[in-house]
Design an enzyme around this catalytic site. Structure first.
Site, PDB file in Angstrom:
ATOM      1  N   ARG A  16      41.505  37.005  13.903  1.00 17.18           N
ATOM      2  CA  ARG A  16      42.312  35.875  14.378  1.00 17.18           C
ATOM      3  C   ARG A  16      42.512  35.853  15.896  1.00 17.18           C
ATOM      4  O   ARG A  16      43.071  34.899  16.447  1.00 17.18           O
ATOM      5  CB  ARG A  16      43.679  35.869  13.674  1.00 17.18           C
ATOM      6  CG  ARG A  16      43.605  35.245  12.288  1.00 17.18           C
ATOM      7  CD  ARG A  16      44.954  35.303  11.593  1.00 17.18           C
ATOM      8  NE  ARG A  16      45.268  36.636  11.107  1.00 17.18           N
ATOM      9  CZ  ARG A  16      46.499  37.057  10.806  1.00 17.18           C
ATOM     10  NH1 ARG A  16      47.521  36.236  10.956  1.00 17.18           N
ATOM     11  NH2 ARG A  16      46.698  38.278  10.363  1.00 17.18           N
ATOM     12  N   TYR A  36      30.705  42.365  60.781  1.00 16.26           N
ATOM     13  CA  TYR A  36      29.533  42.452  59.912  1.00 16.26           C
ATOM     14  C   TYR A  36      28.353  41.769  60.590  1.00 16.26           C
ATOM     15  O   TYR A  36      28.441  40.612  60.987  1.00 16.26           O
ATOM     16  CB  TYR A  36      29.876  41.757  58.594  1.00 16.26           C
ATOM     17  CG  TYR A  36      28.839  41.868  57.506  1.00 16.26           C
ATOM     18  CD1 TYR A  36      28.291  43.104  57.158  1.00 16.26           C
ATOM     19  CD2 TYR A  36      28.433  40.738  56.809  1.00 16.26           C
ATOM     20  CE1 TYR A  36      27.360  43.199  56.141  1.00 16.26           C
ATOM     21  CE2 TYR A  36      27.503  40.826  55.783  1.00 16.26           C
ATOM     22  CZ  TYR A  36      26.965  42.059  55.448  1.00 16.26           C
ATOM     23  OH  TYR A  36      26.045  42.147  54.438  1.00 16.26           O
TER      24      TYR A  36
END
Ligand code: UD1
Ligand code: MG
Length: 454
Positions: free
Chosen positions: A13, A383
């Site tokens: 269920r 970066y």
């Protein structure tokens, strides 16, 4: 005392690919809550009965102190307990718990174990206004428990009984082994019922004690997402109550979620809709504004999170001010009196005391000195597309607005950087450095005008 945890049910269920006992309550699998409780009780062994498809359960929660027993096929609760017995010692008691009954409390179980003593069988029962679906506790005229009858096997009269079986029980292991070996599945569901051992115990003059839980909610099971959500709310209310009892101000105890551990000093105040995950420590006088998410963080005394801030794997000193709308990501370490304002993101960086980035900035992979002012629109370009590089900013630096600091780069102590600069080389101490095209004004320039339509 040894513990058997039944966790073989499929949980159809739940309508989910995740096995039922791995569904999260307060961010942790249902079964993990039960295992924690068993451990706190000091169980000498814990055996989990898992079912078909339950390998993921075992993989996820295996630990050196756990034993596992596969139940396949699943022929009922009695059959399930039987699968665990080869792993249990004969000379003690076995406590039966359920992987989908997560809120069962240590105090209640302590009383149940005490009620079992050295020879008795002890059952945990509750009185329900609507006992439909549960096994009923049948007592004799003197009030002694005689047996349990399942809903589907019960007569009209028996169904009127409001005292029901929670399923949780303690039994002497050697007797349990014997009783289970004699179970039959001659009943409405064709299952081997654990509950049938009660009548066997009575027949052998083994005393049966019935104990009630401190709170009925401890015995609630989870079968579907609605019940899962109900238990989540009950659990969160309990956490909120504990925090308030310890002196924490919650503007609304119904609107806080703790998925992990939250420890608070004195006079901590938490506004509505905040989520705490993992391990969070708030020192004295910390104030958390509305709608903050705080995960694995330690906030120093007097620090304030303004609304809508998102703080993760972060440590702060005292009296910092973060937000509104600030985000600190893993590896953020702020010293005392650091201010991060709206739309400021900090990652893997150390910021020393009294430094400020009050608006719209990205500080990543940086070491920022003391008393630094980082202007709006400043970013560390950490970066290069392949590798991350660090930006070192000395003490007393003033970074003008809209500056790019292209790492690796070091900004010397006392540097002033003119607004709009792209800084690619280290800057000398105590000087003004800027990179900016010269401003020009064109005389006699004419604004274009729209040509008339022909
Ligand atoms: C059981 C009790 C009932 C009690 C009720 C409380 C029996 C026969 N009945 O009924 O008296 O009022 O719990 O909720 O014990 N399980 C297994 N393997 C199996 C069958 C069940 O591991 O073969 C586990 C399930 O995953 C679940 C628990 O045992 O966690 C209870 O099983 P369930 O089928 O829900 O029992 P009920 O019929 O509700
Ligand atoms: Mg059943």
């Amino acid at each position: 005392m040894e513990v058997i945890v039944l966790a073989a049910g499929k949980g159809t269920r739940m309508n989910s690919r995740l096995p039922k006992v791995l569904q999260p309550l307060a961010g942790r699998p249902l079964l993990a809550h039960v295992l924690d409780t068993a451990r706190r009780l000091g169980a000498s062994r814990i055996c989990v009965v898992y079912g078909h498809g339950g390998e993921v359960v075992r993989e996820r929660l295996d630990a050196p102190d756990l034993a596992w027993a596969l139940q396949e096929p699943q022929l009922g609760t009695g059959h399930a307990v039987q699968q665990a017995l080869p792993q249990l010692a004969d000379d003690g008691h076995a406590l039966v718990l359920y992987g989908d009954v997560p809120l069962i409390g240590e105090a209640t179980l302590g009383r149940l174990v005490a009620a079992a003593g050295s020879r008795r069988l002890a059952l945990l029962t509750v009185e329900l206004d609507d006992p439909t679906g549960y096994g009923r506790i049948i007592r004799d005229a003197a009030g002694r428990v005689q047996r349990i009858v399942e809903q589907k096997d019960a007569s009209e009269d028996e169904r009127r009984v409001r005292e029901v079986n929670t399923g949780i029980l303690v039994a002497p292991t050697a007797r349990l082994r014997d009783w289970l070996s004699r179970l039959s599945n001659d009943n409405a569901q064709g299952e081997y019922y654990l509950t049938d051992i009660i009548a066997m115990a009575v027949a052998e003059d083994v005393e049966v004690a019935a104990e009630q839980p401190d709170r009925v909610s401890e015995t609630l099971g989870v079968n579907d997402k609605r019940q899962l959500a109900e238990l989540e709310r009950i659990h969160q209310r309990d956490i909120a109550a504990r925090l308030m009892a310890a002196g924490v101000t919650l503007l609304d105890p119904a609107r806080i979620d703790v998925r992990g551990t939250l420890s608070c000093g004195r006079d901590v105040e938490i506004d509505v809709n905040c989520l705490f995950e993992g391990s969070v420590e708030l020192a004295d006088g910390v104030r958390v504004g509305a709608n903050c998410v705080v995960k694995n963080a330690r906030l120093g005394a007097g620090t304030r999170l303004a609304p809508f801030s998102h703080v993760e794997d972060t440590v702060t000193g005292e009296a910092c001010v973060i937000g509104p709308y600030a985000r600190t990501r893993p590896g953020t370490e702020l010293a005392d009196d650091v201010h991060l304002g709206n739309f400021v993101e900090v990652k893997n960086s150390k910021v020393a005391s009294h430094s400020k980035a009050n608006h719209l900035a990205y500080v990543g992979d940086a070491d920022v000195g003391e008393r630094v002012n980082i202007g709006a629109g400043t970013i560390t370009c950490n970066y290069d597309g392949a590798n991350k590089h660090r930006t070192i900013i000395g003490d007393d630096v003033f970074v003008g607005s809209d500056t790019q600091l292209v790492a690796p780069v070091t900004i010397g102590d006392g540097t002033t950087i003119g607004a709009g600069s792209t800084i690619v080389r280290d800057t000398p101490q105590n000087k003004l450095t800027l990179s900016r095209a010269k401003q020009v004004t064109i005389d006699n320039w004419k604004r274009p005008v729209k040509k008339p339509k022909t």
